[in-house]
Design a protein around this motif. Structure first.
Motif, short mmCIF file in Angstrom:
data_model
loop_
_atom_site.label_atom_id
_atom_site.label_comp_id
_atom_site.label_asym_id
_atom_site.label_seq_id
_atom_site.Cartn_x
_atom_site.Cartn_y
_atom_site.Cartn_z
N GLY A 70 69.94 62.46 -14.04
CA GLY A 70 68.62 62.99 -14.43
C GLY A 70 68.37 63.08 -15.93
N ARG A 71 67.27 63.71 -16.23
CA ARG A 71 66.83 63.89 -17.63
C ARG A 71 67.72 64.89 -18.35
NH1 ARG A 71 63.54 63.79 -13.69
NH2 ARG A 71 61.75 62.38 -13.71
N LEU A 114 67.10 66.08 -12.46
CA LEU A 114 66.26 65.36 -11.49
C LEU A 114 65.33 66.38 -10.83
CD1 LEU A 114 69.08 63.22 -9.79
CD2 LEU A 114 67.26 62.34 -11.27
N THR A 115 64.12 65.95 -10.48
CA THR A 115 63.21 66.87 -9.78
C THR A 115 63.68 67.02 -8.34
OG1 THR A 115 61.80 65.08 -8.99
CG2 THR A 115 61.26 66.01 -11.16
N LEU A 153 65.62 64.38 -5.98
CA LEU A 153 66.88 64.72 -5.28
C LEU A 153 66.75 64.49 -3.78
CD1 LEU A 153 68.00 67.87 -7.30
CD2 LEU A 153 69.35 65.78 -6.99
N GLN A 154 65.55 64.66 -3.27
CA GLN A 154 65.36 64.48 -1.83
C GLN A 154 65.32 63.01 -1.42
OE1 GLN A 154 62.16 67.14 -0.70
NE2 GLN A 154 63.37 68.88 -1.41
N ARG A 155 65.30 62.14 -2.41
CA ARG A 155 65.41 60.71 -2.08
C ARG A 155 66.89 60.28 -1.96
NH1 ARG A 155 60.93 57.34 -2.99
NH2 ARG A 155 59.19 58.56 -3.78
N CYS A 156 67.78 61.22 -2.22
CA CYS A 156 69.21 60.87 -2.22
C CYS A 156 69.86 61.28 -0.90
CB CYS A 156 69.91 61.60 -3.36
SG CYS A 156 69.19 61.23 -4.98
N HIS A 157 70.84 60.49 -0.47
CA HIS A 157 71.57 60.85 0.75
C HIS A 157 72.52 62.03 0.52
CE1 HIS A 157 70.57 56.52 1.36
NE2 HIS A 157 70.21 57.00 2.53
N TYR A 158 73.10 62.04 -0.65
CA TYR A 158 74.05 63.10 -0.98
C TYR A 158 73.79 63.61 -2.39
CZ TYR A 158 76.95 61.45 2.90
OH TYR A 158 77.41 61.10 4.13
#
Ligand code: SAH
Length: 257
Positions: free
Chosen positions: A115-116, A121-122, A126-131
Motif C-alpha cells: 500500500g501507500r 491499502l484501503t 484489501l477486500q480484493r485480496c484472498h489473504y
C-alpha cells in the motif's frame, strides 16, 4: 516459477521506495514489478535506490488501477501494517511464502500487493485480496518502510522456493581442498584414536588399567556424539602424542623459543 509472482505497489509517493522495492525483489530473484498510479515515476531517486536492479525498474508495468494490476491472477495477497479489524483469511509471512510457492508451482499467477506510505491499502483494496499478511512487527511501531516490507515477503518467498528445490539455504564454505579433511572420521580411524587415548590416559596416570571403571566407554559415547571429522581427529591425536611426550619428561620446545 518466480516469474509467476508480481509485486504490486499501489500509489507509491516516494520514487526512492520504488527503487528500494525493485532492489529487494531482485535480491530475492523476483522480477515483475507493477506500479498502480505512482506519484512520480520514472525518477532518478528510484534509479539510485535500485542500485543494480534497474532492469526491474525498466521492466516495471505502470497501470491506472489495482484491477488492471491483478488481471490474470488467481492468488492475491494484500499486506497491511495494522490490524484493520476486517475478518479476513490471514497468513503470516512464512505461511505466505509457502502458499505463494505452492501455487506458483502449479502455474498460478500471483500478486503481492503493497500500500501507500501514508495510508496503506484501503479496505476496498484489501477486500480484493484472498489473504492478508501482516509482518509481526512491534505493535507500538508496526509500520515498516515499503521497501523493507517488500524485502521481508520476498525473502520468505525465496526461502520457500529454495526449500522446494532442495537447494541449500546456507552457504557451504568448505573449500574443495579441505573437503576430505571435513569428512567424518571412519570407524577404524576412531578405533585407532580410542586406543591412543586409552594409552595416553594410562601414561599420565588418569586411567588405572587394573580399575578402568567405565571411563573408556563414557569417552566413546562422548566422541561418538560429536561427529568428529578427519582434521579434528588428527588434532586430537597430535594432542595425545604431545601429552605422552610431556609425561615422559620430554620438554617440548616451542618454535619461537
Ligand atoms: N500508515 C500506513 C503504513 C503503510 S506502510 C498504515 O498504517 O497502513 C506502507 C506499506 O508497507 C503497507 O501498505 C504495507 O504494504 C507495507 N507494510 C508496512 N509495514 C507492514 C507490516 N508490518 N506488515 C505488512 N506490511 C507492511
Amino acid at each position: 516459477m518466480l516469474q509467476n509472482i508480481r509485486v504490486v505497489l499501489v500509489n507509491t509517493s516516494h520514487p526512492g521506495n520504488i527503487g528500494g522495492a525493485a532492489r529487494a525483489m531482485k535480491n530475492m530473484g523476483l522480477s515483475r514489478l507493477v506500479l498502480v498510479d505512482p506519484l512520480t515515476f520514472p525518477h532518478h531517486e528510484a534509479d539510485a535506490r535500485a542500485s543494480g536492479a534497474n532492469d526491474v525498474l525498466a521492466g516495471a508495468k505502470v497501470v491506472a488501477t489495482l484491477e488492471e494490476a491483478l488481471v490474470g491472477c488467481t492468488l492475491v495477497v494484500g499486506t497491511s501494517a495494522r490490524d484493520r479489524r476486517i475478518p479476513w483469511p490471514l497468513l503470516d509471512p512464512r505461511e505466505c511464502g509457502a502458499k505463494v510457492i505452492e501455487q506458483a508451482g502449479e502455474g498460478a499467477e500471483i500478486a503481492l500487493v503493497f500500500g501507500r506510505e501514508h495510508s496503506g491499502l484501503t479496505n476496498e483494496e484489501l477486500q480484493r485480496c484472498h489473504y492478508h499478511v501482516h509482518i509481526p512487527s512491534n505493535p507500538e511501531f508496526s509500520s515498516l518502510n515499503l521497501g523493507a516490507a517488500v524485502q521481508v515477503l520476498a525473502y520468505e518467498v525465496r526461502m520457500a522456493w529454495l526449500a522446494l528445490q532442495g537447494q541449500p539455504t546456507k552457504q557451504a564454505k568448505v573449500e574443495v581442498a579441505s573437503a576430505r579433511s571435513a569428512e567424518l572420521a571412519t570407524m577404524d580411524e576412531m578405533e585407532r584414536f580410542y586406543g591412543h587415548l586409552e594409552q595416553a590416559l594410562v601414561d599420565i596416570g588418569f586411567l588405572d588399567p587394573d580399575k578402568p571403571k567405565h571411563l573408556m566407554s563414557r569417552l566413546r559415547r562422548l566422541y561418538g556424539r560429536s561427529e568428529v571429522n578427519r582434521s579434528e581427529i588428527s588434532i586430537l591425536r597430535g594432542i595425545l602424542t604431545e601429552t605422552q611426550k610431556a609425561a615422559r619428561g620430554e620438554v617440548h620446545k616451542r618454535k619461537d623459543q
